[in-house]
Write a protein that holds these residues in place. Sequence first.
Motif, mmCIF file in Angstrom:
data_model
loop_
_atom_site.group_PDB
_atom_site.id
_atom_site.type_symbol
_atom_site.label_atom_id
_atom_site.label_comp_id
_atom_site.label_asym_id
_atom_site.label_seq_id
_atom_site.Cartn_x
_atom_site.Cartn_y
_atom_site.Cartn_z
ATOM 1 N N HIS A 28 0.792 -1.276 -0.066
ATOM 2 C CA HIS A 28 0.111 0.129 -0.038
ATOM 3 C C HIS A 28 0.866 1.369 -0.003
ATOM 4 O O HIS A 28 0.404 2.075 -0.657
ATOM 5 C CB HIS A 28 -0.862 0.042 1.191
ATOM 6 C CG HIS A 28 -1.903 1.170 1.289
ATOM 7 N ND1 HIS A 28 -1.585 2.329 1.835
ATOM 8 C CD2 HIS A 28 -2.800 1.445 0.734
ATOM 9 C CE1 HIS A 28 -2.467 3.035 2.020
ATOM 10 N NE2 HIS A 28 -3.568 2.426 1.352
ATOM 11 N N SER A 29 1.953 1.417 0.739
ATOM 12 C CA SER A 29 2.807 2.346 0.941
ATOM 13 C C SER A 29 3.332 2.566 -0.580
ATOM 14 O O SER A 29 3.579 3.866 -0.916
ATOM 15 C CB SER A 29 3.848 1.992 1.815
ATOM 16 O OG SER A 29 3.352 2.080 2.985
ATOM 17 N N GLY A 30 3.758 1.576 -1.183
ATOM 18 C CA GLY A 30 4.519 1.985 -2.531
ATOM 19 C C GLY A 30 3.255 2.283 -3.650
ATOM 20 O O GLY A 30 3.542 2.946 -4.557
ATOM 21 N N LYS A 31 2.308 1.389 -3.550
ATOM 22 C CA LYS A 31 1.457 1.456 -4.786
ATOM 23 C C LYS A 31 0.236 2.752 -4.440
ATOM 24 O O LYS A 31 -0.116 3.339 -5.540
ATOM 25 C CB LYS A 31 0.718 0.238 -5.208
ATOM 26 C CG LYS A 31 1.560 -0.869 -5.450
ATOM 27 C CD LYS A 31 2.229 -0.304 -6.969
ATOM 28 C CE LYS A 31 3.278 -1.481 -7.596
ATOM 29 N NZ LYS A 31 3.827 -0.709 -8.769
ATOM 30 N N ILE A 32 -0.175 2.879 -3.419
ATOM 31 C CA ILE A 32 -1.000 3.646 -3.128
ATOM 32 C C ILE A 32 -0.641 5.149 -2.507
ATOM 33 O O ILE A 32 -0.840 6.177 -3.002
ATOM 34 C CB ILE A 32 -2.269 3.352 -1.979
ATOM 35 C CG1 ILE A 32 -2.624 1.698 -2.481
ATOM 36 C CG2 ILE A 32 -3.275 4.389 -1.901
ATOM 37 C CD1 ILE A 32 -3.416 1.916 -3.691
ATOM 38 N N LYS A 33 0.466 5.180 -1.623
ATOM 39 C CA LYS A 33 1.227 6.198 -1.444
ATOM 40 C C LYS A 33 2.060 6.919 -2.302
ATOM 41 O O LYS A 33 2.537 7.894 -2.047
ATOM 42 C CB LYS A 33 1.628 6.298 -0.019
ATOM 43 C CG LYS A 33 0.568 5.941 1.185
ATOM 44 C CD LYS A 33 1.184 5.860 2.684
ATOM 45 C CE LYS A 33 0.305 5.646 3.699
ATOM 46 N NZ LYS A 33 0.862 5.291 4.959
ATOM 47 N N GLY A 34 2.478 5.896 -3.099
ATOM 48 C CA GLY A 34 3.684 6.245 -4.223
ATOM 49 C C GLY A 34 5.067 6.420 -3.415
ATOM 50 O O GLY A 34 5.830 6.971 -4.064
ATOM 51 N N MET A 35 5.425 5.894 -2.356
ATOM 52 C CA MET A 35 6.598 5.858 -1.730
ATOM 53 C C MET A 35 7.535 4.963 -2.489
ATOM 54 O O MET A 35 7.260 3.995 -3.066
ATOM 55 C CB MET A 35 6.395 5.264 -0.515
ATOM 56 C CG MET A 35 5.669 6.331 0.663
ATOM 57 S SD MET A 35 5.491 5.631 2.200
ATOM 58 C CE MET A 35 7.023 5.782 2.847
ATOM 59 N N SER A 36 8.799 5.337 -2.631
ATOM 60 C CA SER A 36 9.672 4.773 -3.232
ATOM 61 C C SER A 36 10.284 3.455 -2.256
ATOM 62 O O SER A 36 9.964 3.583 -0.981
ATOM 63 C CB SER A 36 10.955 5.644 -3.526
ATOM 64 O OG SER A 36 11.692 5.941 -2.286
ATOM 65 N N TYR A 37 11.011 2.663 -2.900
ATOM 66 C CA TYR A 37 11.369 1.706 -2.044
ATOM 67 C C TYR A 37 12.388 1.982 -0.827
ATOM 68 O O TYR A 37 12.362 1.597 0.233
ATOM 69 C CB TYR A 37 11.973 0.282 -2.724
ATOM 70 C CG TYR A 37 11.542 -0.491 -3.526
ATOM 71 C CD1 TYR A 37 10.189 -0.273 -3.792
ATOM 72 C CD2 TYR A 37 11.848 -1.563 -4.142
ATOM 73 C CE1 TYR A 37 8.995 -1.196 -4.623
ATOM 74 C CE2 TYR A 37 11.249 -2.549 -5.127
ATOM 75 C CZ TYR A 37 9.856 -2.154 -5.182
ATOM 76 O OH TYR A 37 9.015 -3.182 -6.010
ATOM 77 N N LYS A 38 13.051 2.918 -1.183
ATOM 78 C CA LYS A 38 13.995 3.425 -0.158
ATOM 79 C C LYS A 38 13.083 4.185 0.860
ATOM 80 O O LYS A 38 13.547 4.137 1.921
ATOM 81 C CB LYS A 38 14.995 4.570 -0.868
ATOM 82 C CG LYS A 38 15.976 5.098 0.096
ATOM 83 C CD LYS A 38 17.018 5.991 -0.956
ATOM 84 C CE LYS A 38 18.004 6.903 0.040
ATOM 85 N NZ LYS A 38 18.660 7.516 -0.713
ATOM 86 N N GLU A 39 12.166 5.136 0.785
ATOM 87 C CA GLU A 39 11.316 5.583 1.563
ATOM 88 C C GLU A 39 10.693 4.494 2.346
ATOM 89 O O GLU A 39 10.442 4.906 3.538
ATOM 90 C CB GLU A 39 10.448 6.789 1.049
ATOM 91 C CG GLU A 39 10.766 7.787 0.205
ATOM 92 C CD GLU A 39 9.963 8.458 -0.577
ATOM 93 O OE1 GLU A 39 9.961 9.747 -0.477
ATOM 94 O OE2 GLU A 39 8.941 7.943 -1.472
ATOM 95 N N ILE A 40 10.202 3.430 1.988
ATOM 96 C CA ILE A 40 9.518 2.465 2.747
ATOM 97 C C ILE A 40 10.352 1.858 3.514
ATOM 98 O O ILE A 40 10.033 1.654 4.678
ATOM 99 C CB ILE A 40 8.880 1.706 1.718
ATOM 100 C CG1 ILE A 40 7.865 1.928 0.891
ATOM 101 C CG2 ILE A 40 8.271 0.327 2.179
ATOM 102 C CD1 ILE A 40 7.189 1.201 -0.463
ATOM 103 N N ALA A 41 11.561 1.627 3.087
ATOM 104 C CA ALA A 41 12.576 0.782 3.770
ATOM 105 C C ALA A 41 12.956 1.801 5.238
ATOM 106 O O ALA A 41 13.083 1.287 6.204
ATOM 107 C CB ALA A 41 13.923 0.538 3.007
#
Length: 75
Positions: A28-41
């Motif tokens: 959800h963080s990546g696909k809906i919120k548009g966060m990058s992998y780095k931001e999610i990590a």
Amino acid sequence: DSDTSKKRMEMLDACLASLPERCREIFHSGKIKGMSYKEIAKEYDITIKTVEGHFSRAYRLLKECMEVNKQREKK
């Protein structure tokens, strides 16, 4: 048609809800919120490789879930 699209969206929502909680949150963080992998990590205090693993697992589980539901529809 719109009925088919609506059914697919409902199916996808159900499949998303069936993902393991952490996997669903990261997806959800990546696909809906548009966060990058780095931001999610950084947000979840995990490695980028772990983020990649969650996305890979989410895609695999979503694909399997959608295929199972399509087979049910045909019956």
